[in-house]
Design a protein around this motif. Structure first.
Motif, PDB file in Angstrom:
ATOM      1  N   ILE A 260       0.790  -1.134  -0.145  1.00  8.76           N
ATOM      2  CA  ILE A 260      -0.070   0.240   0.020  1.00  8.76           C
ATOM      3  C   ILE A 260       0.799   1.311   0.010  1.00  8.76           C
ATOM      4  CG2 ILE A 260      -2.002  -1.125   1.209  1.00  8.76           C
ATOM      5  CD1 ILE A 260      -1.055   0.269   3.673  1.00  8.76           C
ATOM      6  N   LEU A 261       1.986   1.243   0.609  1.00 10.30           N
ATOM      7  CA  LEU A 261       3.056   2.166   0.344  1.00 10.30           C
ATOM      8  C   LEU A 261       3.434   2.583  -0.916  1.00 10.30           C
ATOM      9  CD1 LEU A 261       4.753   4.357   1.948  1.00 10.30           C
ATOM     10  CD2 LEU A 261       6.468   2.776   2.110  1.00 10.30           C
ATOM     11  N   PHE A 262       3.721   1.654  -1.654  1.00 10.21           N
ATOM     12  CA  PHE A 262       4.152   1.770  -3.259  1.00 10.21           C
ATOM     13  C   PHE A 262       2.800   2.193  -3.960  1.00 10.21           C
ATOM     14  CE2 PHE A 262       4.786   0.659  -7.442  1.00 10.21           C
ATOM     15  CZ  PHE A 262       6.051   0.801  -7.683  1.00 10.21           C
ATOM     16  N   ASP A 274       7.250  -0.085 -16.793  1.00 10.09           N
ATOM     17  CA  ASP A 274       7.714  -0.833 -15.720  1.00 10.09           C
ATOM     18  C   ASP A 274       7.141  -0.413 -14.395  1.00 10.09           C
ATOM     19  OD1 ASP A 274       9.361  -2.205 -17.185  1.00 10.09           O
ATOM     20  OD2 ASP A 274      11.025  -1.132 -16.758  1.00 10.09           O
ATOM     21  N   GLN A 275       6.877   1.077 -14.352  1.00 10.80           N
ATOM     22  CA  GLN A 275       6.058   1.609 -13.115  1.00 10.80           C
ATOM     23  C   GLN A 275       4.610   1.099 -12.974  1.00 10.80           C
ATOM     24  OE1 GLN A 275       7.261   5.491 -11.501  1.00 10.80           O
ATOM     25  NE2 GLN A 275       5.130   5.973 -11.563  1.00 10.80           N
ATOM     26  N   ASP A 276       4.085   1.267 -14.391  1.00 10.86           N
ATOM     27  CA  ASP A 276       2.492   0.713 -14.273  1.00 10.86           C
ATOM     28  C   ASP A 276       2.403  -0.517 -13.991  1.00 10.86           C
ATOM     29  OD1 ASP A 276       2.002   3.332 -14.904  1.00 10.86           O
ATOM     30  OD2 ASP A 276       1.553   3.008 -17.065  1.00 10.86           O
ATOM     31  N   GLN A 277       3.273  -1.622 -14.347  1.00 15.08           N
ATOM     32  CA  GLN A 277       3.177  -2.840 -14.222  1.00 15.08           C
ATOM     33  C   GLN A 277       3.291  -3.260 -12.730  1.00 15.08           C
ATOM     34  OE1 GLN A 277       6.435  -5.368 -15.252  1.00 15.08           O
ATOM     35  NE2 GLN A 277       5.150  -7.334 -15.714  1.00 15.08           N
ATOM     36  N   ALA A 278       4.199  -2.647 -11.936  1.00 19.44           N
ATOM     37  CA  ALA A 278       4.686  -2.557 -10.527  1.00 19.44           C
ATOM     38  C   ALA A 278       3.471  -2.137  -9.678  1.00 19.44           C
ATOM     39  CB  ALA A 278       6.039  -1.612 -10.340  1.00 19.44           C
ATOM     40  N   TYR A 279       2.711  -0.885 -10.327  1.00 23.41           N
ATOM     41  CA  TYR A 279       1.569  -0.488  -9.352  1.00 23.41           C
ATOM     42  C   TYR A 279       0.567  -1.693  -9.496  1.00 23.41           C
ATOM     43  CZ  TYR A 279      -2.626   2.164  -8.590  1.00 23.41           C
ATOM     44  OH  TYR A 279      -3.730   2.627  -7.972  1.00 23.41           O
ATOM     45  N   SER A 283      -1.026  -3.451  -6.127  1.00 18.29           N
ATOM     46  CA  SER A 283      -2.427  -3.010  -5.965  1.00 18.29           C
ATOM     47  C   SER A 283      -3.439  -4.459  -5.919  1.00 18.29           C
ATOM     48  CB  SER A 283      -2.904  -2.536  -6.964  1.00 18.29           C
ATOM     49  OG  SER A 283      -4.501  -2.070  -6.866  1.00 18.29           O
ATOM     50  N   LYS A 284      -2.868  -5.454  -6.734  1.00 17.52           N
ATOM     51  CA  LYS A 284      -3.456  -6.532  -6.702  1.00 17.52           C
ATOM     52  C   LYS A 284      -2.807  -7.539  -5.170  1.00 17.52           C
ATOM     53  CE  LYS A 284      -3.500 -11.173  -9.083  1.00 17.52           C
ATOM     54  NZ  LYS A 284      -3.099 -11.968 -10.280  1.00 17.52           N
ATOM     55  N   SER A 285      -1.657  -7.283  -4.894  1.00 12.87           N
ATOM     56  CA  SER A 285      -1.238  -7.793  -3.831  1.00 12.87           C
ATOM     57  C   SER A 285      -2.127  -7.368  -2.519  1.00 12.87           C
ATOM     58  CB  SER A 285       0.199  -7.771  -3.423  1.00 12.87           C
ATOM     59  OG  SER A 285       0.660  -8.160  -2.466  1.00 12.87           O
ATOM     60  N   GLU A 300       2.539 -13.675  -4.012  1.00  9.79           N
ATOM     61  CA  GLU A 300       2.754 -13.924  -5.102  1.00  9.79           C
ATOM     62  C   GLU A 300       3.158 -12.932  -6.334  1.00  9.79           C
ATOM     63  OE1 GLU A 300       3.681 -16.494  -8.170  1.00  9.79           O
ATOM     64  OE2 GLU A 300       3.322 -16.917  -5.950  1.00  9.79           O
ATOM     65  N   PRO A 301       2.436 -11.331  -6.168  1.00  6.42           N
ATOM     66  CA  PRO A 301       2.440 -10.450  -7.115  1.00  6.42           C
ATOM     67  C   PRO A 301       4.010  -9.967  -6.878  1.00  6.42           C
ATOM     68  CG  PRO A 301       0.189 -10.527  -6.129  1.00  6.42           C
ATOM     69  CD  PRO A 301       1.067 -11.264  -5.473  1.00  6.42           C
ATOM     70  N   PHE A 302       4.637  -9.989  -5.589  1.00  2.00           N
ATOM     71  CA  PHE A 302       5.792  -9.327  -5.250  1.00  2.00           C
ATOM     72  C   PHE A 302       6.970 -10.264  -5.951  1.00  2.00           C
ATOM     73  CE2 PHE A 302       3.748  -7.710  -1.675  1.00  2.00           C
ATOM     74  CZ  PHE A 302       4.581  -6.531  -1.278  1.00  2.00           C
ATOM     75  N   MET A 303       6.673 -11.666  -6.132  1.00  5.92           N
ATOM     76  CA  MET A 303       7.436 -12.404  -6.805  1.00  5.92           C
ATOM     77  C   MET A 303       7.402 -12.184  -8.184  1.00  5.92           C
ATOM     78  SD  MET A 303       8.880 -14.053  -4.129  1.00  5.92           S
ATOM     79  CE  MET A 303       9.758 -15.306  -5.334  1.00  5.92           C
ATOM     80  N   ASN A 304       6.277 -11.898  -8.900  1.00  5.40           N
ATOM     81  CA  ASN A 304       6.158 -11.686 -10.227  1.00  5.40           C
ATOM     82  C   ASN A 304       6.903 -10.298 -10.497  1.00  5.40           C
ATOM     83  OD1 ASN A 304       4.732 -13.845 -10.731  1.00  5.40           O
ATOM     84  ND2 ASN A 304       2.857 -12.839 -10.286  1.00  5.40           N
ATOM     85  N   LEU A 305       6.872  -9.393  -9.715  1.00  2.00           N
ATOM     86  CA  LEU A 305       7.695  -8.099  -9.890  1.00  2.00           C
ATOM     87  C   LEU A 305       9.045  -8.199  -9.775  1.00  2.00           C
ATOM     88  CD1 LEU A 305       7.440  -5.046  -9.948  1.00  2.00           C
ATOM     89  CD2 LEU A 305       7.357  -4.878  -7.376  1.00  2.00           C
ATOM     90  N   LYS A 306       9.523  -9.236  -8.843  1.00  2.00           N
ATOM     91  CA  LYS A 306      10.969  -9.334  -9.042  1.00  2.00           C
ATOM     92  C   LYS A 306      11.445 -10.139 -10.276  1.00  2.00           C
ATOM     93  CE  LYS A 306      11.654  -9.606  -4.227  1.00  2.00           C
ATOM     94  NZ  LYS A 306      11.964 -10.827  -2.821  1.00  2.00           N
TER      95      LYS A 306
END
Length: 307
Positions: A260-262, A274-279, A283-285, A300-306
């Motif tokens: 939520i901080l991100f 890249d930023q849009d994908q991270a957002y 948000s999904k997480s 899981e979304p964190f892992m996809n982000l990495k």
């Protein structure tokens, strides 16, 4: 609905002298607390369960103080609270006598018919107010057995319900009764209601909320009370199952705060793919977590982000 589940603790926790009465045993503190209680008679606040627990323990353990307070009381509202507290103290005869002397026999008769359990028999399960009663009794006595009985609700809950209770407690501690940070929709209580089919039977939903408000209130009070802090720590450390559930929910909550901080810092504004994908992933997480997805699912979304 959730905002009405724990008003008593909020009232008590804000009163420093009541929270530490068992150390000072100050009559002035009691008088000040009752003066505040009289002011609530016209404020529309919810039933003062924490003070009822406090007075119940006081009436039971200190006959002299009980006599002083009952004899001096002039407020009909506080007299009614006194009658409830006498029943909670396990003193039904005294409650009936006091009620008869103050034209409140009708209230006493209803309480007697309801077979209201005394404090020693209160075991929180699906009634959040029971947490408040026992916290009030602890404030009057310093007896950590009252706190352990609040926490024992976790021992008898299955893994899923205990985890959900911890999650509600962590979110309530951070964000208040709305269970949501500023700027996000409050969905957690609605999802919990649906998950536990509260429209058909509220008992399971209310048990999760009782577990959650217990964690919220005890964590809050432990910041200034070593007895609660030690009891809370020992309870979860001595039970391997609950220790693991606590650690898992604590880690999941940390990931949620990161998400939520991100999301709150980097809005989706076309600044870059890249930023849009991270957002979107963050948000999904957060959304998975708010809807009681497992910590693994929310992570899981964190892992996809990495990746």
């Amino acid at each position: 609905m959730i905002s009405s589940l724990s008003p008593g603790v909020a009232f008590a926790a804000g009163d420093g002298c009541m929270a530490s009465y068992y150390r000072s045993k100050s009559p002035v503190c009691i008088d000040d607390t009752l003066a505040q209680l009289r002011q609530t008679a016209t404020s529309g606040r919810a039933d003062p369960n924490t003070i009822i627990g406090f007075l119940g323990e006081l009436f039971r353990s200190s006959p002299q103080e009980r006599e002083r307070l009952l004899k001096a009381e002039s407020s009909d509202y506080v007299k009614s609270v006194d009658i409830i507290s006498l029943y909670r103290a396990g003193l039904p005869d005294e409650a009936q006598k006091f009620a008869a002397a103050n034209s409140l026999s009708g209230l006493s008769d209803r309480l007697r018919a309801a077979r209201m359990p005394p404090l020693d028999a209160v075991t929180p399960s699906s009634t959040p107010a029971d947490n408040d009663l026992l916290i009030g009794a602890y404030m009057a006595s310093g007896n950590t057995a009252h706190i352990r009985r609040i926490l024992d609700n976790y021992s008898s809950a299955d893994d899923g319900m205990a985890s959900d209770g911890l999650r509600v407690g962590f979110m309530m501690s951070k964000f208040g009764p709305g269970l949501a940070p500023k700027g996000r929709d409050s969905v957690t209580s609605k999802v919990a209601c649906a998950k536990y089919d509260c429209k058909a039977d509220k008992s399971k939903f209310l048990r999760v909320m009782t577990l959650g408000t217990a964690m919220w209130s005890l964590q809050s009070l432990s910041a200034q009370d070593d007895g609660i802090k030690k009891t809370l720590s020992e309870f979860f450390s001595r039970d391997a199952r609950l220790k693991n559930l606590f650690a898992a929910e604590q880690a999941a909550f940390g990931n949620y705060l990161t998400a939520i901080l991100f999301v709150s810092t980097f809005q989706k504004d076309g600044a870059g793919a890249d930023q849009d994908q991270a957002y979107e992933l963050m948000s999904k997480s957060a959304s998975i977590y708010e809807r009681f997805g497992s910590g693994k699912e929310a992570f899981e979304p964190f892992m996809n982000l990495k990746k």
